[in-house]
Design a protein around this motif. Sequence first.
Motif, mmCIF file in Angstrom:
data_model
loop_
_atom_site.group_PDB
_atom_site.id
_atom_site.type_symbol
_atom_site.label_atom_id
_atom_site.label_comp_id
_atom_site.label_asym_id
_atom_site.label_seq_id
_atom_site.Cartn_x
_atom_site.Cartn_y
_atom_site.Cartn_z
ATOM 1 N N ARG A 60 34.262 17.051 -2.757
ATOM 2 C CA ARG A 60 35.582 18.869 -3.530
ATOM 3 C C ARG A 60 35.017 19.758 -4.286
ATOM 4 N N LYS A 61 34.891 19.330 -5.578
ATOM 5 C CA LYS A 61 34.283 19.750 -6.480
ATOM 6 C C LYS A 61 33.049 20.875 -6.138
ATOM 7 N N ALA A 62 31.768 20.199 -5.350
ATOM 8 C CA ALA A 62 30.922 21.046 -5.174
ATOM 9 C C ALA A 62 31.424 22.025 -3.994
ATOM 10 N N LEU A 63 32.548 21.623 -3.025
ATOM 11 C CA LEU A 63 32.565 22.452 -2.263
ATOM 12 C C LEU A 63 33.299 23.805 -2.494
ATOM 13 N N LEU A 64 33.693 23.515 -3.973
ATOM 14 C CA LEU A 64 34.915 24.470 -4.236
ATOM 15 C C LEU A 64 33.483 25.510 -5.959
ATOM 16 N N GLY A 65 32.847 24.987 -5.790
ATOM 17 C CA GLY A 65 31.986 25.372 -6.751
ATOM 18 C C GLY A 65 32.397 24.473 -8.238
ATOM 19 N N GLU A 66 32.846 23.448 -8.400
ATOM 20 C CA GLU A 66 33.122 22.859 -9.328
ATOM 21 C C GLU A 66 32.576 21.836 -10.394
ATOM 22 N N ILE A 67 31.349 22.537 -9.950
ATOM 23 C CA ILE A 67 30.816 21.358 -10.341
ATOM 24 C C ILE A 67 29.316 21.434 -11.464
ATOM 25 N N ALA A 68 29.359 20.574 -12.348
ATOM 26 C CA ALA A 68 27.816 21.019 -12.708
ATOM 27 C C ALA A 68 26.732 20.504 -12.388
ATOM 28 N N PRO B 85 23.075 13.111 -4.619
ATOM 29 C CA PRO B 85 23.085 13.729 -3.551
ATOM 30 C C PRO B 85 24.102 13.414 -2.115
ATOM 31 N N ARG B 86 24.911 12.970 -2.411
ATOM 32 C CA ARG B 86 25.674 12.710 -1.792
ATOM 33 C C ARG B 86 26.704 13.566 -1.733
ATOM 34 N N ALA B 87 26.326 14.732 -2.912
ATOM 35 C CA ALA B 87 27.224 16.438 -2.583
ATOM 36 C C ALA B 87 26.484 17.320 -1.800
ATOM 37 N N ALA B 88 24.901 16.726 -2.012
ATOM 38 C CA ALA B 88 24.317 18.353 -1.382
ATOM 39 C C ALA B 88 24.636 18.911 -0.002
ATOM 40 N N ALA B 89 24.810 18.247 0.481
ATOM 41 C CA ALA B 89 26.132 19.549 1.438
ATOM 42 C C ALA B 89 26.469 20.039 1.082
ATOM 43 N N ALA B 90 27.570 19.163 0.996
ATOM 44 C CA ALA B 90 28.747 20.161 -0.059
ATOM 45 C C ALA B 90 28.744 21.440 -0.947
ATOM 46 N N TRP B 91 27.475 20.778 -1.823
ATOM 47 C CA TRP B 91 26.633 22.559 -2.115
ATOM 48 C C TRP B 91 26.538 23.041 -1.701
ATOM 49 N N LEU B 92 25.720 22.561 -0.115
ATOM 50 C CA LEU B 92 24.929 23.834 -0.046
ATOM 51 C C LEU B 92 26.102 24.700 0.702
ATOM 52 N N ALA B 93 26.925 23.986 1.550
ATOM 53 C CA ALA B 93 27.984 25.796 2.156
ATOM 54 C C ALA B 93 28.303 25.529 1.219
ATOM 55 N N LEU C 28 30.421 21.997 7.114
ATOM 56 C CA LEU C 28 31.975 21.028 7.211
ATOM 57 C C LEU C 28 32.050 20.053 7.888
ATOM 58 N N ALA C 29 31.350 20.127 8.909
ATOM 59 C CA ALA C 29 31.861 19.065 9.694
ATOM 60 C C ALA C 29 31.046 17.849 9.959
ATOM 61 N N LEU C 30 29.937 17.316 9.002
ATOM 62 C CA LEU C 30 29.729 16.549 8.083
ATOM 63 C C LEU C 30 30.456 15.701 7.262
ATOM 64 N N ILE C 31 30.569 16.556 6.315
ATOM 65 C CA ILE C 31 31.504 16.010 5.244
ATOM 66 C C ILE C 31 33.075 15.688 6.032
ATOM 67 N N ALA C 32 34.125 15.938 6.653
ATOM 68 C CA ALA C 32 35.477 15.747 7.408
ATOM 69 C C ALA C 32 34.918 14.738 7.828
ATOM 70 N N VAL D 49 39.239 9.649 3.478
ATOM 71 C CA VAL D 49 38.835 9.599 2.348
ATOM 72 C C VAL D 49 37.990 10.948 2.010
ATOM 73 N N LEU D 50 37.631 11.571 0.722
ATOM 74 C CA LEU D 50 37.071 12.316 0.304
ATOM 75 C C LEU D 50 36.510 12.566 -0.973
ATOM 76 N N ASP D 51 35.778 12.571 -1.204
ATOM 77 C CA ASP D 51 34.807 11.663 -3.009
ATOM 78 C C ASP D 51 35.347 13.100 -3.326
ATOM 79 N N PRO D 52 35.944 13.042 -4.842
ATOM 80 C CA PRO D 52 36.179 14.341 -5.565
ATOM 81 C C PRO D 52 35.177 14.844 -5.931
#
Length: 215
Positions: free
Chosen positions: A163-171, A177-185, A120-124, A157-160
Motif C-alpha cells: 500500500r505504501k509503495a503504491l502511494l509513494g510513501e515508502i523509504a 522485492p515483494r513491493a517491487a511491482a507496487a513501486w513500479l506501478a 495492479l492486477a498482480l497485486i490485487a 490481504v494487502l501487505d501495508p
Amino acid sequence: MSSINAVDFASLLCSRLCHDLLSPVGALNNGLELLADEHDPEMRQRCLDLLSESARTSANKLKFFRLAFGAAGGFGEEVDAREAKGAIEGLFGADGRIELGWMVGEAALSKTAIKVLLNLALIAGDALVRGGRLDVGAERHDGGTEIVVRAEGPRLVLDPELRKALLGEIADDALTPRAAAAWLAHKIVTETGGTIQVSNPEDPFLLFGAVIAGR
C-alpha cells in the motif's frame, strides 16, 4: 516519493522474479529426477503430468512478467489488450480459484498502460488469498487512460508495504522485492503526471484506481 536508483531497483525486481519462478522450475527439476528413477507406468504418467503442469506454470509466469516488467519486445507502441487478458488468465485463472471480469473496451493500450494494468492486477490477485473475483477495467479519454482493478473474496490481504509503495510513501531502504511491482506501478504513473488511489483497509473489497496522464 521514493527515489531508489535504477540498479538497486533492478536487483529487487530480479529477486521478485526469481522467487516467483523458483517453485515451478524446481518442480520441473524434481519431476525429471523422479522420472529418471521410476519404471512403473502409472507413476511415470504422474511424473509427466507434473512436468507438464510445471512447464505450463513457468511459461504463464514468464509471459506475464515479460509484459508487466519487461520492454515488451515484438510489440509496437501499443499492445493488444487481449495479450494482457491472456497473461492475467494464465497467471491466476488456471486453477479456477480466481474469476476474471474483463472490462477493457479498448482494442489496444499503450505499453505504459499495459504495465500499470498488469502490475495492479498482480497485486490485487495476490491479495485474494482464498480466491475470489478480480475485475479489470480500462478506458481512454482526452486526459489519458483510466485503469480500475477491483478484488473481492472471502479473505483479502494487502501487505501495508505494498500500500505504501503504491502511494509513494515508502523509504528507499524499506523497499523489498515483494513491493517491487507496487513501486513500479507508482513510478510509471507519477512520471506521466498521473495518480494512483487505493481503497481503505476497512473496505470489504480492494480497489485500485490509476490515471495515466496523456496516454
